[in-house]
Design an enzyme around this catalytic site. Structure first.
Site, mmCIF file in Angstrom:
data_model
loop_
_atom_site.group_PDB
_atom_site.id
_atom_site.type_symbol
_atom_site.label_atom_id
_atom_site.label_comp_id
_atom_site.label_asym_id
_atom_site.label_seq_id
_atom_site.Cartn_x
_atom_site.Cartn_y
_atom_site.Cartn_z
ATOM 1 N N ASP A 34 14.791 -42.431 7.447
ATOM 2 C CA ASP A 34 13.472 -42.178 6.863
ATOM 3 C C ASP A 34 13.386 -40.672 6.594
ATOM 4 O O ASP A 34 13.924 -40.191 5.597
ATOM 5 C CB ASP A 34 12.438 -42.699 7.885
ATOM 6 C CG ASP A 34 11.025 -42.734 7.355
ATOM 7 O OD1 ASP A 34 10.442 -41.659 7.165
ATOM 8 O OD2 ASP A 34 10.495 -43.834 7.140
ATOM 9 N N THR A 67 15.573 -38.096 13.201
ATOM 10 C CA THR A 67 16.274 -38.737 14.313
ATOM 11 C C THR A 67 17.771 -38.438 14.253
ATOM 12 O O THR A 67 18.377 -37.989 15.228
ATOM 13 C CB THR A 67 16.067 -40.267 14.266
ATOM 14 O OG1 THR A 67 14.667 -40.536 14.249
ATOM 15 C CG2 THR A 67 16.718 -40.945 15.450
ATOM 16 N N LEU A 68 18.354 -38.693 13.075
ATOM 17 C CA LEU A 68 19.803 -38.527 12.983
ATOM 18 C C LEU A 68 20.213 -37.066 13.048
ATOM 19 O O LEU A 68 21.245 -36.746 13.653
ATOM 20 C CB LEU A 68 20.336 -39.192 11.720
ATOM 21 C CG LEU A 68 20.562 -40.692 11.893
ATOM 22 C CD1 LEU A 68 20.949 -41.325 10.573
ATOM 23 C CD2 LEU A 68 21.647 -40.959 12.944
ATOM 24 N N ASP A 107 11.002 -53.566 13.308
ATOM 25 C CA ASP A 107 9.777 -54.234 13.776
ATOM 26 C C ASP A 107 8.518 -53.596 13.221
ATOM 27 O O ASP A 107 8.532 -52.462 12.737
ATOM 28 C CB ASP A 107 9.710 -54.144 15.298
ATOM 29 C CG ASP A 107 9.428 -52.708 15.754
ATOM 30 O OD1 ASP A 107 10.191 -51.806 15.357
ATOM 31 O OD2 ASP A 107 8.431 -52.486 16.460
#
Ligand code: XMP
Ligand code: MG
Length: 187
Positions: free
Chosen positions: A113, A117-118, A169
């Site tokens: 996104d 995070t990565l 989710d």
């Protein structure tokens, strides 16, 4: 595109199936062949590090299709929003069990996104002295990138919509749908 066997009926939250189960399976096969080829001369087993929870289904499918020697491990991080964290802030909740120092590591992630995070994980693993690091991400939302991340093995580009299924989710719902569906915007 979606047949009735691989795509059970949509619920009221779900607008449409974006990627059906057969397309997912074919793409995972292709990615596994690319990863096999890239690491065919590997000396010690490749360490696959899945980012919990979203990557667990992609990890299970991908790992079973690899023919190169590999080890499966996981890491958990908090994503912005989940606990009211500041946007872009990433926190480590659960570390890997393996010592990654001197090893070839492939980070396995569900979706790219903003890239926060990565980029955090790549920095973290480099600081631990990995021999090599690369990433595979099943879905990418190119319109949302904020920080550049180099993804070696990418599944599908998708538009900027919230998707669920295949590990992804909405408030823990729809994670185990066998296909990837677009949600209606939630209030
Ligand atoms: P960043 O912004 O760090 O975020 O690249 C990646 C994480 O954001 C979550 N994410 C989603 N989860 N449906 C989901 O279920 C989506 O459409 C979606 N978009 C982003 C996901 O946890 C991913 O690891
Ligand atoms: Mg995730």
């Amino acid at each position: 595109m979606a047949d009735s066997l691989s795509s059970p009926p949509l619920t009221k939250d779900l607008r449409r199936v974006l990627i059906d189960a057969d397309s997912i399976s074919r793409r995972v096969d292709e990615l596994a062949r690319e990863i096999d080829e890239r690491y065919k001369d590997i000396e010690e087993p490749l360490i696959l590090v899945g980012v919990l929870k979203g990557s667990f289904i992609y990890m299970a499918d991908l790992a079973r299709k690899l023919t190169i020697p590999h080890i499966v491990d996981f890491i958990a991080i908090s994503s912005y929003g989940a606990q009211g964290d500041k946007r872009g802030e990433v926190r480590l909740l659960m570390d890997t069990r393996e010592n990654l120092s001197g090893r070839d590591v492939l980070v396995v992630e569900d979706i790219l996104d903003s890239g926060n995070t990565l980029s955090y994980l790549i920095r973290l693993f480099k600081s631990r002295g990995v021999k090599s690091i690369s990433t595979t991400v099943f879905l990418d939302k190119p319109e949302r990138h904020e920080v550049p991340v180099d993804i070696a093995f990418m599944g599908f580009d998708i538009p900027d919509v919230w998707v669920v299924g295949y590990g992804l989710d909405y408030k823990e719902k729809y994670r185990t749908l066998p296909y990837i569906a677009e949600m209606y915007p939630q209030k």
